[in-house]
Write a protein that holds these residues in place. Sequence first.
Motif, PDB file in Angstrom:
ATOM      1  N   SER A   6      29.127  44.317  52.323  1.00 12.98           N
ATOM      2  CA  SER A   6      29.115  43.163  51.419  1.00 12.98           C
ATOM      3  C   SER A   6      28.575  43.607  50.069  1.00 12.98           C
ATOM      4  O   SER A   6      27.503  44.219  49.994  1.00 12.98           O
ATOM      5  CB  SER A   6      28.237  42.031  51.965  1.00 12.98           C
ATOM      6  N   VAL A   7      29.349  43.314  49.027  1.00 12.25           N
ATOM      7  CA  VAL A   7      28.981  43.695  47.664  1.00 12.25           C
ATOM      8  C   VAL A   7      28.910  42.435  46.822  1.00 12.25           C
ATOM      9  O   VAL A   7      29.850  41.642  46.796  1.00 12.25           O
ATOM     10  CB  VAL A   7      30.024  44.673  47.075  1.00 12.25           C
ATOM     11  N   SER A   8      27.780  42.225  46.143  1.00  8.45           N
ATOM     12  CA  SER A   8      27.645  41.076  45.256  1.00  8.45           C
ATOM     13  C   SER A   8      27.674  41.556  43.813  1.00  8.45           C
ATOM     14  O   SER A   8      27.322  42.701  43.520  1.00  8.45           O
ATOM     15  CB  SER A   8      26.366  40.289  45.529  1.00  8.45           C
ATOM     16  N   SER A   9      28.100  40.650  42.917  1.00 11.51           N
ATOM     17  CA  SER A   9      28.263  41.074  41.534  1.00 11.51           C
ATOM     18  C   SER A   9      28.123  39.910  40.569  1.00 11.51           C
ATOM     19  O   SER A   9      28.504  38.776  40.868  1.00 11.51           O
ATOM     20  CB  SER A   9      29.650  41.715  41.354  1.00 11.51           C
ATOM     21  N   ALA A  10      27.596  40.235  39.381  1.00  9.78           N
ATOM     22  CA  ALA A  10      27.693  39.306  38.261  1.00  9.78           C
ATOM     23  C   ALA A  10      29.131  39.349  37.747  1.00  9.78           C
ATOM     24  O   ALA A  10      29.943  40.173  38.193  1.00  9.78           O
ATOM     25  CB  ALA A  10      26.712  39.714  37.167  1.00  9.78           C
ATOM     26  N   LEU A  11      29.464  38.471  36.810  1.00  8.93           N
ATOM     27  CA  LEU A  11      30.818  38.404  36.263  1.00  8.93           C
ATOM     28  C   LEU A  11      30.778  38.571  34.751  1.00  8.93           C
ATOM     29  O   LEU A  11      29.814  38.179  34.098  1.00  8.93           O
ATOM     30  CB  LEU A  11      31.466  37.064  36.616  1.00  8.93           C
ATOM     31  N   LYS A  12      31.829  39.170  34.209  1.00 12.51           N
ATOM     32  CA  LYS A  12      31.945  39.303  32.760  1.00 12.51           C
ATOM     33  C   LYS A  12      33.404  39.095  32.376  1.00 12.51           C
ATOM     34  O   LYS A  12      34.314  39.204  33.212  1.00 12.51           O
ATOM     35  CB  LYS A  12      31.474  40.675  32.284  1.00 12.51           C
ATOM     36  N   TYR A  13      33.617  38.783  31.096  1.00 13.95           N
ATOM     37  CA  TYR A  13      34.979  38.596  30.603  1.00 13.95           C
ATOM     38  C   TYR A  13      35.376  39.764  29.722  1.00 13.95           C
ATOM     39  O   TYR A  13      34.657  40.126  28.787  1.00 13.95           O
ATOM     40  CB  TYR A  13      35.096  37.279  29.823  1.00 13.95           C
ATOM     41  N   ASP A  14      36.516  40.372  30.024  1.00 12.53           N
ATOM     42  CA  ASP A  14      37.072  41.483  29.254  1.00 12.53           C
ATOM     43  C   ASP A  14      38.083  40.904  28.271  1.00 12.53           C
ATOM     44  O   ASP A  14      39.185  40.520  28.660  1.00 12.53           O
ATOM     45  CB  ASP A  14      37.734  42.463  30.221  1.00 12.53           C
ATOM     46  N   VAL A  15      37.696  40.832  27.000  1.00  8.66           N
ATOM     47  CA  VAL A  15      38.527  40.184  25.987  1.00  8.66           C
ATOM     48  C   VAL A  15      39.871  40.895  25.836  1.00  8.66           C
ATOM     49  O   VAL A  15      40.928  40.271  25.779  1.00  8.66           O
ATOM     50  CB  VAL A  15      37.799  40.142  24.625  1.00  8.66           C
ATOM     51  N   ALA A  16      39.850  42.218  25.779  1.00 12.83           N
ATOM     52  CA  ALA A  16      41.079  42.982  25.537  1.00 12.83           C
ATOM     53  C   ALA A  16      42.098  42.798  26.656  1.00 12.83           C
ATOM     54  O   ALA A  16      43.298  42.686  26.409  1.00 12.83           O
ATOM     55  CB  ALA A  16      40.746  44.460  25.369  1.00 12.83           C
ATOM     56  N   ALA A  17      41.618  42.733  27.899  1.00 14.90           N
ATOM     57  CA  ALA A  17      42.516  42.621  29.056  1.00 14.90           C
ATOM     58  C   ALA A  17      42.714  41.180  29.513  1.00 14.90           C
ATOM     59  O   ALA A  17      43.480  40.937  30.445  1.00 14.90           O
ATOM     60  CB  ALA A  17      41.978  43.464  30.207  1.00 14.90           C
ATOM     61  N   LEU A  18      42.016  40.218  28.880  1.00 11.08           N
ATOM     62  CA  LEU A  18      42.054  38.810  29.302  1.00 11.08           C
ATOM     63  C   LEU A  18      41.689  38.679  30.782  1.00 11.08           C
ATOM     64  O   LEU A  18      42.269  37.882  31.512  1.00 11.08           O
ATOM     65  CB  LEU A  18      43.435  38.195  29.058  1.00 11.08           C
ATOM     66  N   ALA A  19      40.697  39.451  31.222  1.00 14.68           N
ATOM     67  CA  ALA A  19      40.373  39.511  32.648  1.00 14.68           C
ATOM     68  C   ALA A  19      38.928  39.128  32.916  1.00 14.68           C
ATOM     69  O   ALA A  19      38.015  39.507  32.178  1.00 14.68           O
ATOM     70  CB  ALA A  19      40.641  40.913  33.181  1.00 14.68           C
ATOM     71  N   LEU A  20      38.736  38.385  33.994  1.00  9.51           N
ATOM     72  CA  LEU A  20      37.416  38.066  34.518  1.00  9.51           C
ATOM     73  C   LEU A  20      37.084  39.158  35.534  1.00  9.51           C
ATOM     74  O   LEU A  20      37.769  39.301  36.546  1.00  9.51           O
ATOM     75  CB  LEU A  20      37.436  36.686  35.176  1.00  9.51           C
ATOM     76  N   ARG A  21      36.055  39.950  35.245  1.00  9.42           N
ATOM     77  CA  ARG A  21      35.778  41.141  36.055  1.00  9.42           C
ATOM     78  C   ARG A  21      34.419  41.080  36.743  1.00  9.42           C
ATOM     79  O   ARG A  21      33.495  40.402  36.275  1.00  9.42           O
ATOM     80  CB  ARG A  21      35.796  42.398  35.171  1.00  9.42           C
ATOM     81  N   LEU A  22      34.310  41.828  37.861  1.00  7.70           N
ATOM     82  CA  LEU A  22      33.010  42.054  38.471  1.00  7.70           C
ATOM     83  C   LEU A  22      32.196  42.945  37.533  1.00  7.70           C
ATOM     84  O   LEU A  22      32.728  43.860  36.909  1.00  7.70           O
ATOM     85  CB  LEU A  22      33.167  42.742  39.825  1.00  7.70           C
ATOM     86  N   HIS A  23      30.889  42.667  37.444  1.00  6.72           N
ATOM     87  CA  HIS A  23      30.023  43.400  36.527  1.00  6.72           C
ATOM     88  C   HIS A  23      28.805  43.914  37.285  1.00  6.72           C
ATOM     89  O   HIS A  23      28.024  43.144  37.836  1.00  6.72           O
ATOM     90  CB  HIS A  23      29.592  42.479  35.383  1.00  6.72           C
ATOM     91  N   GLU A  24      28.675  45.244  37.314  1.00 11.36           N
ATOM     92  CA  GLU A  24      27.555  45.909  37.977  1.00 11.36           C
ATOM     93  C   GLU A  24      27.390  45.448  39.428  1.00 11.36           C
ATOM     94  O   GLU A  24      26.343  44.918  39.819  1.00 11.36           O
ATOM     95  CB  GLU A  24      26.256  45.699  37.185  1.00 11.36           C
ATOM     96  N   PRO A  25      28.417  45.648  40.263  1.00 15.27           N
ATOM     97  CA  PRO A  25      28.314  45.254  41.668  1.00 15.27           C
ATOM     98  C   PRO A  25      27.287  46.098  42.409  1.00 15.27           C
ATOM     99  O   PRO A  25      27.050  47.263  42.062  1.00 15.27           O
ATOM    100  CB  PRO A  25      29.733  45.515  42.212  1.00 15.27           C
ATOM    101  N   ARG A  26      26.677  45.497  43.413  1.00 10.57           N
ATOM    102  CA  ARG A  26      25.728  46.254  44.230  1.00 10.57           C
ATOM    103  C   ARG A  26      25.936  45.916  45.700  1.00 10.57           C
ATOM    104  O   ARG A  26      26.177  44.766  46.068  1.00 10.57           O
ATOM    105  CB  ARG A  26      24.285  45.977  43.803  1.00 10.57           C
ATOM    106  N   ALA A  27      25.864  46.951  46.531  1.00 14.62           N
ATOM    107  CA  ALA A  27      26.023  46.778  47.979  1.00 14.62           C
ATOM    108  C   ALA A  27      24.771  46.108  48.534  1.00 14.62           C
ATOM    109  O   ALA A  27      23.662  46.620  48.366  1.00 14.62           O
ATOM    110  CB  ALA A  27      26.256  48.123  48.640  1.00 14.62           C
ATOM    111  N   GLU A  28      24.960  44.959  49.168  1.00 22.87           N
ATOM    112  CA  GLU A  28      23.827  44.192  49.699  1.00 22.87           C
ATOM    113  C   GLU A  28      23.638  44.403  51.200  1.00 22.87           C
ATOM    114  O   GLU A  28      22.520  44.343  51.696  1.00 22.87           O
ATOM    115  CB  GLU A  28      24.049  42.693  49.434  1.00 22.87           C
TER     116      GLU A  28
END
Length: 197
Positions: A111-133
């Motif tokens: 199980s990996v949890s992550s914050a979220l960020k928006y990549d303006v250039a790719a118009l993508a909502l991405r996982l940000h700094e995921p960590r294995a929990e």
Amino acid sequence: MPSRHRTLPLPDPHPRRQLLRLLGAAAAGAPLAALAGFNFFTSEYTIGRDELQAQIAKRFPVRQRYAELFSVSLRDPQLTLDPATNRASITANMTIGSPLLQPSSVEGIVSVSSALKYDVAALALRLHEPRAERIELQGLDGRDAERLQKIGGLVAQELLRDYPLRTFKPEELTVGRKTYQIGDITVQRDDIKVALL
């Protein structure tokens, strides 16, 4: 003799016409399907968990080697949204394979949890700094389990780093003549809301 009855004015239909024109212009500026998650009144776009889950499932299984001796693969991902931490989690079945292992592969869950960020250039909502929990491996304990858990966690984090949860089409962020930018990202139990600026 003048009538004592007063004629009450009809409700002014102008605000309603204005709203209809606004909605009509918005629909004309983008396909109706693209506007499905768009809320005109709160300037938010909502992405449901089921939609996100379907998009994630299309990109799995994923696989990566570690130190040329181990191969880690993830499959059958399940997305969980946590409003308390404003994070998303992906739990997946994991296989670690290596010629050093007997048998040659080990099954488990990560199980990996992550914050979220928006990549303006790719118009993508991405996982940000995921960590294995959480990592569980079948049939192993002691130091061997600890080593493989560490390897599995590192590779899972790398596989999911900057992973795109949702990529927007340009028309989804354009209504009429206005093109919106993504602002705050809010994780809820059944969906993710993004503010449109």
